[in-house]
Design an enzyme around this catalytic site. Sequence first.
Site, mmCIF file in Angstrom:
data_model
loop_
_atom_site.group_PDB
_atom_site.id
_atom_site.type_symbol
_atom_site.label_atom_id
_atom_site.label_comp_id
_atom_site.label_asym_id
_atom_site.label_seq_id
_atom_site.Cartn_x
_atom_site.Cartn_y
_atom_site.Cartn_z
ATOM 1 N N GLY A 274 0.823 -1.216 0.000
ATOM 2 C CA GLY A 274 0.000 0.000 0.000
ATOM 3 C C GLY A 274 0.846 1.249 0.000
ATOM 4 O O GLY A 274 0.576 2.207 0.732
ATOM 5 N N ALA A 275 1.867 1.253 -0.869
ATOM 6 C CA ALA A 275 2.845 2.358 -0.863
ATOM 7 C C ALA A 275 2.427 3.509 -1.768
ATOM 8 O O ALA A 275 3.123 4.518 -1.838
ATOM 9 C CB ALA A 275 4.213 1.825 -1.300
ATOM 10 N N SER B 108 -5.496 -0.813 13.502
ATOM 11 C CA SER B 108 -6.234 0.411 13.825
ATOM 12 C C SER B 108 -6.733 0.327 15.256
ATOM 13 O O SER B 108 -6.917 -0.772 15.800
ATOM 14 C CB SER B 108 -7.422 0.553 12.877
ATOM 15 N N TYR C 12 -14.575 -3.245 8.799
ATOM 16 C CA TYR C 12 -13.206 -2.692 8.882
ATOM 17 C C TYR C 12 -12.588 -3.014 10.246
ATOM 18 O O TYR C 12 -11.465 -3.520 10.341
ATOM 19 C CB TYR C 12 -13.270 -1.173 8.670
#
Length: 280
Positions: free
Chosen positions: A15-16, A144, A167
Site C-alpha cells: 500500500g505504498a 487500527s 473494517y
Amino acid sequence: MMAKNFNDKTILLTGATDGIGRLTALKLAERGANLILHGRDKDKLDETIKETSKKSGSNKIKGVIADFSCLDEVRIMAEDIKDRYQELNVLINNAGAGFSAPRYGKDGYELRFEVNYLAPFLLTHLLLPLIKKSTPSRIVNVSSAGQRKLNFNDIMMKDSFDPVYAYAQSKLALIMFTIDLAAKLRGQDITVNALHPGTYLNTKMVREAGINPWGDPASGADAEVYLALSPELDRVTGKYFNVDKETLADSQAYNAQARQRLWHLSLGLTNLNGKQYEDS
Ligand SMILES: NC(=O)c1ccc[n+]([C@@H]2O[C@H](COP(=O)([O-])OP(=O)(O)OC[C@H]3O[C@@H](n4cnc5c(N)ncnc54)[C@H](OP(=O)(O)O)[C@@H]3O)[C@@H](O)[C@H]2O)c1
C-alpha cells in the site's frame, strides 16, 4: 543493536501508492533502504516510484503489483519477490481498504476482511522462508484503534453488512494474527508487532468515508518507520502499539480460543497448510 545498517536492509511496504504508505516509502528511501513498494495499479505504482526516487535521491526502489482482493494475485506477487530477492529484512503490511470500498472483492470475500487481513496473512506466510533467511527481521502490521470482536458465525457479513464493523473486525483479526505469529516465531530473531498509526489522519481512505480529518499522515509514517527500524524494539514482539506507545488491544485479542479459531479459519480460506512458520 540491529546487525545491519538501514542501507543494507531490504524492506517490502504494501500500500505504498497513497496516504501513510507513500510517506513511509519516502522516509525509508531517505534512509537508504532497498525498497520494494507494492501497489495495485501499475501507473500509480510507477509514478510513486518515480516521485519517491526523485525526492529521496535513491536508486534502490523497485515495485510489485497485486490487488489484495484477489488471493491469487498475492500468491503471484510473493513468487515474484522470492524469485527476485535474496533477502527480506522488514515486511510492512500497510495496505488497507476503508469504509467506502466495495462490499466484495474479486474472490467474493468481504473486501475489508480480505484486503486488510487475509491478504497480509497469506503474503506473510508465503514470504516467511525469505524472512527467516534474513534475520534479524521484522514484520509490522498496520492495524487500527477501531477494533470490533470477530463475528465467527458470519465473518463475511453476508447476513448483515456494516462497513465500519467489517473494517474494525479485520483490524482486530490482524492484531490476533500478530500475537500468534510472534509466539510461533519466538527465538528465531523475527519480531512481529502491530500498530494504530493515528486517528483520522488526512488520507484518501478517511476523506472518502466523509470524515473530517484530524491529523497529518506524516505522523503515521513516523510510527511505521519507528516500528520497522527502531533499535529500541529489537526484542519487542507480539505487541500492539497506539502510534509509538505499547498498549492493549480489544480483549478478544487475548482470548487464545478465539485466536485459534481465527487461525484455522484463515488457513482454510487461504489454502495454506500452516507449516511455513516451523523450523526448516
Ligand atoms: N488514515 C488513518 O487515520 C488510519 C487510521 C488507522 C489505520 N489506518 C491504516 O493505515 C493503512 C494506510 O491507510 P491510509 O490511511 O494511508 O489509506 P489510503 O491513503 O487510502 O492508502 C491505502 C493504501 O492501500 C492500498 N489498497 C487499498 N485497497 C487495496 C487493494 N484491494 N489491493 C491492494 N492495495 C490496496 C491503496 O492503493 P491505491 O493507491 O491504489 O488506492 C493505498 O496504497 C491502512 O491499513 C489503514 O487501515 C489508517
